[in-house]
Design an enzyme around this catalytic site. Structure first.
Site, PDB file in Angstrom:
ATOM      1  N   ASP A  93     -46.180  91.231  80.713  1.00 17.49           N
ATOM      2  CA  ASP A  93     -45.382  90.438  79.768  1.00 17.49           C
ATOM      3  C   ASP A  93     -44.062  91.134  79.458  1.00 17.49           C
ATOM      4  O   ASP A  93     -43.594  91.142  78.320  1.00 17.49           O
ATOM      5  CB  ASP A  93     -46.196  90.221  78.485  1.00 17.49           C
ATOM      6  CG  ASP A  93     -45.606  89.140  77.588  1.00 17.49           C
ATOM      7  OD1 ASP A  93     -44.851  88.299  78.106  1.00 17.49           O
ATOM      8  OD2 ASP A  93     -45.882  89.164  76.376  1.00 17.49           O
ATOM      9  N   CYS A 129     -61.758  66.745  76.943  1.00 18.92           N
ATOM     10  CA  CYS A 129     -61.702  67.479  75.667  1.00 18.92           C
ATOM     11  C   CYS A 129     -60.259  67.614  75.188  1.00 18.92           C
ATOM     12  O   CYS A 129     -59.358  67.929  75.964  1.00 18.92           O
ATOM     13  CB  CYS A 129     -62.325  68.855  75.841  1.00 18.92           C
ATOM     14  SG  CYS A 129     -62.275  69.885  74.349  1.00 18.92           S
ATOM     15  N   CYS A 169     -61.898  76.039  71.091  1.00 18.26           N
ATOM     16  CA  CYS A 169     -62.151  75.758  72.511  1.00 18.26           C
ATOM     17  C   CYS A 169     -63.625  75.995  72.858  1.00 18.26           C
ATOM     18  O   CYS A 169     -64.144  77.096  72.674  1.00 18.26           O
ATOM     19  CB  CYS A 169     -61.271  76.639  73.396  1.00 18.26           C
ATOM     20  SG  CYS A 169     -61.552  76.376  75.179  1.00 18.26           S
ATOM     21  N   CYS A 198     -56.377  77.270  68.296  1.00 13.79           N
ATOM     22  CA  CYS A 198     -56.702  76.545  69.525  1.00 13.79           C
ATOM     23  C   CYS A 198     -57.721  77.307  70.367  1.00 13.79           C
ATOM     24  O   CYS A 198     -58.468  76.696  71.146  1.00 13.79           O
ATOM     25  CB  CYS A 198     -55.439  76.247  70.332  1.00 13.79           C
ATOM     26  SG  CYS A 198     -54.507  77.696  70.852  1.00 13.79           S
TER      27      CYS A 198
END
Length: 351
Positions: A139, A196, A253, A249
């Site tokens: 990253d 989903c 899940c 989120c």
């Protein structure tokens, strides 16, 4: 390199990766044509907000051999970071007095941990084949880490735009080695989101504007970490007690029922950041902020944004004299950014 020898080396690389603490290692080629189209469309809609670096570097981000000439393959690796049971995380998120920090940021800065391990993996390869061309990324450069990881078979990019693995959920970091070795590429991972849309429905600020499309300008992770200015007022009340990032989120899940808690002690919480109250963190002066966040990913936002974020969270907490006193104590802060969010918080609390 003969194909049989390359295949043996690829198997060895994956075994060495496991020895170094990676949960999975995969290999892919440099073709990111599909990801390049998606990125161009996303940038064209200005969904990257103030993250202007995402539009820099031309095609180097999506064409690995332009970033590192000679690159033939990318070795992609993932490492679990989940520090505790998800039920504990949900309890912390539900307590308005507690400061919620995204779980990836509670321990040592992951950039340092993964970069060090990937360099050790590269040295193992070098000891086996001799000098070869490579660069390690975590990253830290224009690298499309999630599309590369999907192509390398580590998981698929879910509707929330995080990578998901069928055996490990999504609580993991990614890192890459760009190299000039003609290794066999692994098959890409298939999408298993199906119908989903739990992550879309749970997002506090409706930042997932369509399946697989995240508008960063609405995302709490972006607002609390990358965004340098005032947090848009319509979004403040929806941020709750989230002061650095957002894990909603991932918590919702269904694939994360297969997530594993990390075995890396470096990723375990430091300085009580997993249980700290908003009032405790808001009382830190700059020296204490720097000391307590040393070696973590949090430090890079600086104390000004830290106080901005906590002021919003306090405005979303239970109104009490001690909370209002804490906010009033910062009402004359040298930073206009902090003062403005303190005023909003006091108004939100009714005084």
């Amino acid at each position: 390199m003969p194909s049989a020898e390359a295949a043996r080396l690829a198997r060895a690389i994956k075994a060495w990766g496991a020895e170094l603490g990676f949960q999975q290692v995969g290999i892919t080629d440099c073709d990111l044509a599909t990801a390049e189209q998606h990125l161009a469309h996303w940038l064209g809609r200005d969904m990257h907000g103030e993250m202007h670096w995402l539009a820099h570097h031309g095609s180097k981000r999506t064409r690995p051999a332009e970033l590192v000439p000679g690159t033939l393959r990318i070795i992609s690796a993932r490492m679990d970071y989940l520090p505790e049971y998800q039920a504990n995380i949900e309890r912390a998120l539900a307590d308005p007095a507690q400061a919620f920090v995204s779980r990836y940021a509670l321990g040592r800065d992951y950039h340092k941990v993964l970069r060090q391990r990937l360099r050790r993996l590269a040295r193992r390869i070098e000891a086996q084949v001799g000098a070869f061309g490579y660069r390690v990324f975590v990253d830290s450069a224009p690298v499309m880490e999630k599309p590369l990881a999907q192509k390398a078979g580590l998981g698929w990019i879910g509707k929330h735009t995080n990578l998901i693995n069928t055996r490990g959920g999504s609580w993991f970091f990614l890192g890459e080695i760009y190299c000039d070795l003609p290794l066999p590429a692994d098959p890409p991972a298939e999408d298993h989101c199906g119908r989903c849309k739990a992550c879309i429905d749970i997002c506090p600020t409706d930042a997932i504007v369509a399946p697989y499309v995240l508008d960063a300008r609405l995302c709490i992770s972006y607002l609390t970490i990358e965004h340098p200015g005032p947090i848009p007022e319509p979004l403040r009340a929806r941020m709750g007690n989230r002061i650095y990032g957002c894990d909603d989120c991932q918590l919702i899940c269904p694939w994360n029922r297969f997530a594993h808690q990390t075995e890396e002690t470096d990723f375990l919480p430091r300085n009580g950041l997993d249980t700290a109250t908003l009032l405790t963190l808001f009382a830190w002066d700059e020296d204490e902020f720097l000391k307590r966040t040393e070696g973590t990913a949090i430090r890079r936002i600086g104390q000004e944004r830290w106080l901005r974020n906590i002021a919003v969270a306090l405005g979303n907490s239970d109104s009490s004299p001690v909370v209002r006193d804490a906010l009033n104590a910062r009402a004359d802060h040298p930073s206009l950014l902090v003062r403005e969010h303190v005023r909003w918080a006091l108004a939100a609390l009714g005084g």
